[in-house]
Motif scaffolding. Sequence first.
Motif, PDB file in Angstrom:
ATOM      1  N   ILE A 114     -15.059  76.492 -32.726  1.00 16.65           N
ATOM      2  CA  ILE A 114     -14.917  76.604 -31.579  1.00 16.65           C
ATOM      3  C   ILE A 114     -16.620  77.364 -30.716  1.00 16.65           C
ATOM      4  N   LEU A 115     -17.135  77.538 -32.083  1.00 12.51           N
ATOM      5  CA  LEU A 115     -18.386  78.302 -31.010  1.00 12.51           C
ATOM      6  C   LEU A 115     -19.596  77.012 -30.977  1.00 12.51           C
ATOM      7  N   LEU A 116     -19.126  75.910 -31.644  1.00  9.24           N
ATOM      8  CA  LEU A 116     -19.623  74.855 -31.333  1.00  9.24           C
ATOM      9  C   LEU A 116     -19.630  74.355 -30.317  1.00  9.24           C
ATOM     10  N   ALA A 117     -18.297  74.507 -29.644  1.00 13.06           N
ATOM     11  CA  ALA A 117     -17.993  74.068 -28.131  1.00 13.06           C
ATOM     12  C   ALA A 117     -19.055  75.068 -27.526  1.00 13.06           C
ATOM     13  N   TYR A 118     -18.965  76.699 -27.888  1.00 10.86           N
ATOM     14  CA  TYR A 118     -19.081  77.523 -27.139  1.00 10.86           C
ATOM     15  C   TYR A 118     -20.756  77.491 -26.936  1.00 10.86           C
ATOM     16  N   PHE A 119     -21.468  76.598 -28.058  1.00  8.65           N
ATOM     17  CA  PHE A 119     -22.399  76.631 -27.916  1.00  8.65           C
ATOM     18  C   PHE A 119     -22.773  76.012 -26.864  1.00  8.65           C
ATOM     19  N   LEU A 120     -22.420  74.827 -27.099  1.00  5.49           N
ATOM     20  CA  LEU A 120     -23.022  73.419 -26.511  1.00  5.49           C
ATOM     21  C   LEU A 120     -22.882  73.522 -25.043  1.00  5.49           C
ATOM     22  N   ASN A 121     -21.336  74.353 -24.586  1.00  2.33           N
ATOM     23  CA  ASN A 121     -21.082  74.815 -23.050  1.00  2.33           C
ATOM     24  C   ASN A 121     -22.387  76.301 -22.492  1.00  2.33           C
ATOM     25  N   THR A 122     -22.392  76.719 -23.405  1.00  4.13           N
ATOM     26  CA  THR A 122     -23.816  77.768 -23.231  1.00  4.13           C
ATOM     27  C   THR A 122     -25.275  77.091 -23.131  1.00  4.13           C
ATOM     28  N   PHE A 123     -25.100  75.821 -23.877  1.00  2.00           N
ATOM     29  CA  PHE A 123     -26.705  75.097 -23.340  1.00  2.00           C
ATOM     30  C   PHE A 123     -27.146  74.029 -22.627  1.00  2.00           C
ATOM     31  N   GLY A 124     -25.909  74.251 -22.229  1.00  2.00           N
ATOM     32  CA  GLY A 124     -25.474  73.224 -20.711  1.00  2.00           C
ATOM     33  C   GLY A 124     -25.666  71.948 -21.149  1.00  2.00           C
ATOM     34  N   ILE A 125     -24.999  71.117 -22.306  1.00  2.00           N
ATOM     35  CA  ILE A 125     -24.116  70.041 -23.010  1.00  2.00           C
ATOM     36  C   ILE A 125     -24.154  69.558 -22.981  1.00  2.00           C
ATOM     37  N   ILE A 126     -22.731  70.002 -22.388  1.00  2.00           N
ATOM     38  CA  ILE A 126     -21.594  70.010 -22.045  1.00  2.00           C
ATOM     39  C   ILE A 126     -21.189  71.072 -21.539  1.00  2.00           C
ATOM     40  N   GLY A 127     -19.546  70.521 -20.342  1.00  2.00           N
ATOM     41  CA  GLY A 127     -19.432  71.426 -19.499  1.00  2.00           C
ATOM     42  C   GLY A 127     -17.446  71.248 -19.805  1.00  2.00           C
ATOM     43  N   THR A 128     -17.602  72.954 -19.310  1.00  2.00           N
ATOM     44  CA  THR A 128     -15.649  72.754 -19.880  1.00  2.00           C
ATOM     45  C   THR A 128     -14.896  71.588 -18.995  1.00  2.00           C
ATOM     46  N   LYS A 129     -15.359  71.043 -18.639  1.00  2.00           N
ATOM     47  CA  LYS A 129     -14.715  69.587 -18.426  1.00  2.00           C
ATOM     48  C   LYS A 129     -14.561  68.574 -18.906  1.00  2.00           C
ATOM     49  N   ASN A 130     -15.605  69.135 -20.167  1.00  2.00           N
ATOM     50  CA  ASN A 130     -15.980  67.786 -20.998  1.00  2.00           C
ATOM     51  C   ASN A 130     -14.964  67.539 -21.743  1.00  2.00           C
ATOM     52  N   LEU A 131     -14.202  66.463 -22.688  1.00  2.00           N
ATOM     53  CA  LEU A 131     -13.426  66.137 -23.686  1.00  2.00           C
ATOM     54  C   LEU A 131     -13.485  66.885 -24.785  1.00  2.00           C
ATOM     55  N   ASN A 132     -15.234  66.245 -24.955  1.00  2.00           N
ATOM     56  CA  ASN A 132     -15.202  67.084 -26.267  1.00  2.00           C
ATOM     57  C   ASN A 132     -15.449  68.111 -26.843  1.00  2.00           C
ATOM     58  N   PHE A 133     -15.799  68.949 -25.299  1.00  2.00           N
ATOM     59  CA  PHE A 133     -15.520  70.450 -25.001  1.00  2.00           C
ATOM     60  C   PHE A 133     -14.259  71.105 -25.475  1.00  2.00           C
ATOM     61  N   ILE A 134     -13.126  70.297 -24.462  1.00  2.00           N
ATOM     62  CA  ILE A 134     -11.412  70.823 -24.597  1.00  2.00           C
ATOM     63  C   ILE A 134     -11.347  70.091 -26.499  1.00  2.00           C
ATOM     64  N   LEU A 135     -11.459  69.780 -26.894  1.00  2.00           N
ATOM     65  CA  LEU A 135     -11.278  68.879 -28.722  1.00  2.00           C
ATOM     66  C   LEU A 135     -11.623  70.112 -29.070  1.00  2.00           C
ATOM     67  N   LEU A 136     -12.707  70.049 -29.217  1.00  2.00           N
ATOM     68  CA  LEU A 136     -13.105  70.821 -29.930  1.00  2.00           C
ATOM     69  C   LEU A 136     -12.577  72.890 -29.941  1.00  2.00           C
ATOM     70  N   ASN A 137     -12.190  73.370 -28.335  1.00  2.00           N
ATOM     71  CA  ASN A 137     -11.539  73.819 -29.008  1.00  2.00           C
ATOM     72  C   ASN A 137     -10.294  73.652 -29.211  1.00  2.00           C
TER      73      ASN A 137
END
Length: 85
Positions: free
Chosen positions: A15-38
């Motif tokens: 969950i924190l990895l998803a948040y970190f990657l999103n915060t630094f613009g590496i992945i967006g909230t609609k990215n499949l990786n973000f969704i799966l990590l969460n």
Amino acid sequence: MNLTDWLGFIGVFLILLAYFLNTFGIIGTKNLNFILLNLIGSILACLASVLLKYVPFVLLEAIWAIVSLISLLKYFKLFIFRYNK
């Protein structure tokens, strides 16, 4: 550390990895990786909370997992819709 600790640790890490990657613009909230990590992270953290019998976090992580599952379903609905045109 026991199994419960590992499940909780890995779940929260995802969950924190998803948040970190999103915060630094590496992945967006609609990215499949973000969704799966969460989704995976919240399921693992929820399971750990169930094993610990800590109801507030069971509720928190269960709702997090449901929201993530809805996002995953929306993702695939949009993905299928785009390629059926």
